[in-house]
Design an enzyme around this catalytic site. Structure first.
Site, short mmCIF file in Angstrom:
data_model
loop_
_atom_site.label_atom_id
_atom_site.label_comp_id
_atom_site.label_asym_id
_atom_site.label_seq_id
_atom_site.Cartn_x
_atom_site.Cartn_y
_atom_site.Cartn_z
N LYS A 134 87.42 15.84 47.93
CA LYS A 134 86.35 15.86 46.95
C LYS A 134 86.16 17.30 46.50
O LYS A 134 86.47 18.24 47.25
CB LYS A 134 85.05 15.34 47.56
CG LYS A 134 84.05 14.84 46.55
CD LYS A 134 84.39 13.44 46.04
CE LYS A 134 83.50 13.03 44.89
NZ LYS A 134 83.68 11.60 44.54
N ASP A 145 83.67 12.25 38.62
CA ASP A 145 82.53 11.79 39.43
C ASP A 145 81.30 12.13 38.58
O ASP A 145 81.42 12.29 37.36
CB ASP A 145 82.52 12.49 40.80
CG ASP A 145 81.51 11.88 41.78
OD1 ASP A 145 81.81 10.82 42.36
OD2 ASP A 145 80.41 12.44 41.96
P1 NDP Z 1 77.75 9.79 35.78
O1 NDP Z 1 77.53 11.24 35.75
O2 NDP Z 1 78.54 9.14 34.73
O3 NDP Z 1 76.35 9.03 35.87
C1 NDP Z 1 75.44 9.26 36.90
C2 NDP Z 1 74.16 8.51 36.58
O4 NDP Z 1 73.28 8.59 37.70
C3 NDP Z 1 73.41 9.10 35.39
O5 NDP Z 1 72.72 8.07 34.75
C4 NDP Z 1 72.46 10.08 36.08
O6 NDP Z 1 71.30 10.37 35.31
C5 NDP Z 1 72.09 9.30 37.32
N1 NDP Z 1 71.72 10.23 38.37
C6 NDP Z 1 72.50 11.21 38.92
N2 NDP Z 1 71.80 11.89 39.84
C7 NDP Z 1 70.58 11.33 39.87
C8 NDP Z 1 69.43 11.57 40.64
N3 NDP Z 1 69.39 12.55 41.55
N4 NDP Z 1 68.34 10.78 40.43
C9 NDP Z 1 68.37 9.79 39.50
N5 NDP Z 1 69.45 9.51 38.74
C10 NDP Z 1 70.53 10.26 38.94
O7 NDP Z 1 78.38 9.50 37.23
P2 NDP Z 1 79.18 8.22 37.73
O8 NDP Z 1 78.65 7.00 37.09
O9 NDP Z 1 80.62 8.52 37.63
O10 NDP Z 1 78.82 8.23 39.29
C11 NDP Z 1 77.69 7.55 39.81
C12 NDP Z 1 77.87 7.34 41.30
O11 NDP Z 1 79.08 6.59 41.54
C13 NDP Z 1 78.01 8.63 42.13
O12 NDP Z 1 77.44 8.41 43.41
C14 NDP Z 1 79.53 8.75 42.28
O13 NDP Z 1 79.88 9.51 43.43
C15 NDP Z 1 79.91 7.29 42.45
N6 NDP Z 1 81.30 6.98 42.16
C16 NDP Z 1 81.85 7.24 40.94
C17 NDP Z 1 83.16 6.89 40.69
C18 NDP Z 1 83.78 7.06 39.35
O14 NDP Z 1 84.90 6.56 39.16
N7 NDP Z 1 83.14 7.70 38.39
C19 NDP Z 1 84.02 6.33 41.76
C20 NDP Z 1 83.32 6.00 42.98
C21 NDP Z 1 82.01 6.36 43.17
P3 NDP Z 1 71.24 11.75 34.48
O15 NDP Z 1 72.33 11.64 33.47
O16 NDP Z 1 69.88 11.78 33.90
O17 NDP Z 1 71.49 12.83 35.50
#
Ligand code: NDP
Length: 450
Positions: A125, A165
């Site tokens: 990571k 991510d």
């Molecule tokens: P994105 O950046 O595309 O989206 C993240 C989302 O979560 C946004 O809506 C963001 O809101 C919200 N968010 C992030 N931090 C916070 C917080 N502290 N409190 C409230 N809302 C929050 O990321 P992903 O969709 O790619 O990733 C989301 C999760 O999935 C993570 O845990 C990641 O590790 C996991 N993941 C992702 C993969 C992938 O292929 N992308 C694979 C496997 C796991 P805002 O924009 O307002 O910050």
């Protein structure tokens, strides 16, 4: 249990300021006891001591110039955790909260997730405390180039293959890949999640969200049920959440919520996918904008949530899909979901439920799909992108999606059968941890102390 506790205590003392790392260690090691008792070879080979320590940590300065001509300095990291099963593989996170403890937790989880896919990939990571939010495209480009100016030395198509991510989507991967190519003159599969125009796999963008729903479908089917007609609560509004909403609609379920760091949407008639994509993928706007596009949806700002709680989990539902970030669902939230009748939780985010919340679901008989199993579809499809790049082929969306579906079914089967093998049927947390750990540990023993 003494062996597990001694390793947990050692790591807590050694790295006292990394609470999420401790949590991840406890979550995995806490379920391994039945395996360790049956197989003394793991203690004899000091596997827990070895597997919890990253093989390599790279930490570097990232300096770049913003649109006002000011010099900015960020920190960059890559944690190459374990390569027993294959080249390091795992995402890059760009978020102001990023530090080494968070990346160690994510890298540690990634080892077992990647093992569960059945594919030849090790765990890693990386990321930076850079915040892409509010930055211009040019600023994001300059940051990505500066980040790659150091990272390129440590990665390669058969060495370490990063992906996206939080904060790293198609735009960032494109800029990172462009700079990698410029520096190395190599057009190879060193990053996944690329645009299909230059080597990206079809269905990679959708894969994590789709996979989370396929995993929920597998859990429901094993209980003689289905997702059809079910009301679903989804948190997050990023890559994972959007394609979770998409697949839920496709399977006849009704997703009614999404959230971002500023607030949540409750749309009782069902989340409008087109509006969500317009707000988040096109405009990159806060979710309050969704309520302007869909006036029958209710927007609640995070400032109005009850103290210490995520209001999204108090929306009554049949199934919940936490897809935002770690520790977004605590014990109180779990109790609320259970008392409101939620029967299935499939984790899209990494470690979104606190450990006591996860245990509450398991004890209540809720179908609980832990992140390392339920969200493994993203990394699995990244490996399919690597395979296409290596063979210079391009598969159709349906080919990739069908493989994804099969991989998610295999992961569910492995976790389910392993839970039964160790006397705790239905405990997919234990099943996934043991099934993922066993392969990596056996490979480490075969490869010797090196
Ligand atoms: P994105 O950046 O595309 O989206 C993240 C989302 O979560 C946004 O809506 C963001 O809101 C919200 N968010 C992030 N931090 C916070 C917080 N502290 N409190 C409230 N809302 C929050 O990321 P992903 O969709 O790619 O990733 C989301 C999760 O999935 C993570 O845990 C990641 O590790 C996991 N993941 C992702 C993969 C992938 O292929 N992308 C694979 C496997 C796991 P805002 O924009 O307002 O910050």
């Amino acid at each position: 249990m003494e062996y597990v506790q001694s390793v947990v205590d050692f790591l807590k003392n050694k790295y006292p300021s990394d609470p999420v790392f401790h949590q991840a260690i406890q979550e995995v090691l806490g379920t391994l006891q039945p395996l360790l008792a049956r197989e003394p070879k793991y203690a004899a080979n000091k596997i827990l001591e070895r597997i919890t320590e990253p093989e390599r940590i790279i930490s570097f300065r990232v300096e770049w110039v913003d649109d006002k001509g000011e010099i900015q300095v960020n920190r960059g990291y890559r944690v190459q955790y374990n390569s027993a099963l294959g080249p390091y593989k795992g995402g890059l996170r760009f978020h102001p909260s990023v530090n080494l403890g968070i990346l160690k937790f994510l890298g540690f989880e990634q080892i077992f997730k990647n093992s569960l896919t059945g594919l030849a990939i090790g765990g890693a990571k990386g990321g930076s405390d850079f915040d892409p939010k509010g930055k211009s495209d040019k600023e994001v480009m300059r940051f990505c180039q500066a980040f790659m100016n150091e990272l390129y030395r440590h990665i390669g198509a058969t060495i370490d293959v990063p992906a996206g991510d939080i904060g790293v989507g198609g735009r960032e991967i494109g800029y990172l890949y462009g700079q990698y190519k410029k520096l190395t003159r190599l057009f190879d599969g060193v990053l996944t999640g690329k645009n299909p125009l230059f080597g990206g796999s079809l269905a990679r963008k959708e894969a994590t969200g789709f996979g989370v729903v396929y995993f929920a479908q597998n859990m429901m089917q094993s209980a003689g049920n289905s997702l059809e007609g079910k009301t679903c609560v989804v948190s997050g509004a990023g890559n994972v959440a959007i394609y979770c909403v998409d697949k839920l609609h496709q399977l006849g379920a009704k997703p009614v919520t999404v959230s971002d760091s500023r607030g949540m949407i409750h749309h009782a008639s069902g989340i409008n996918l087109e509006a969500l994509q317009q707000v988040k993928e096109v405009e990159r706007a806060p979710l309050s904008r969704y309520a302007e596009l869909c006036p029958d949806a209710k927007y609640t700002p995070a400032s109005e949530y009850p103290a210490g709680r995520n209001a999204i989990w108090s929306v009554p539902c049949d199934a919940a899909f936490p897809c935002a970030t770690q520790n977004e669902l605590n014990l109180e939230d779990a109790k609320t979901l259970i008392s409101n009748g939620c029967r299935c939780v499939s984790e899209g985010a990494n470690m979104p439920a606190t450990l006591d919340a996860a245990h509450a679901f398991i004890e209540a008989g809720v179908l609980y799909g832990p992140a390392k199993a339920a969200n493994a579809g993203g990394v699995a499809t990244s490996q399919l992108e690597m395979a296409q790049n290596a063979s210079m082929q391009k598969w159709t969306f349906a080919t990739v999606d069908n493989q994804l579906k099969q991989i998610m079914a295999n992961i569910h089967k492995a976790a389910d059968e392993t839970a039964k093998e160790f006397g705790q049927p239905g405990n997919l947390l234990m099943g996934a941890n043991i099934a993922g750990f066993r392969k990596v540990a056996d490979a480490m023993i075969e490869q010797g102390v090196c």
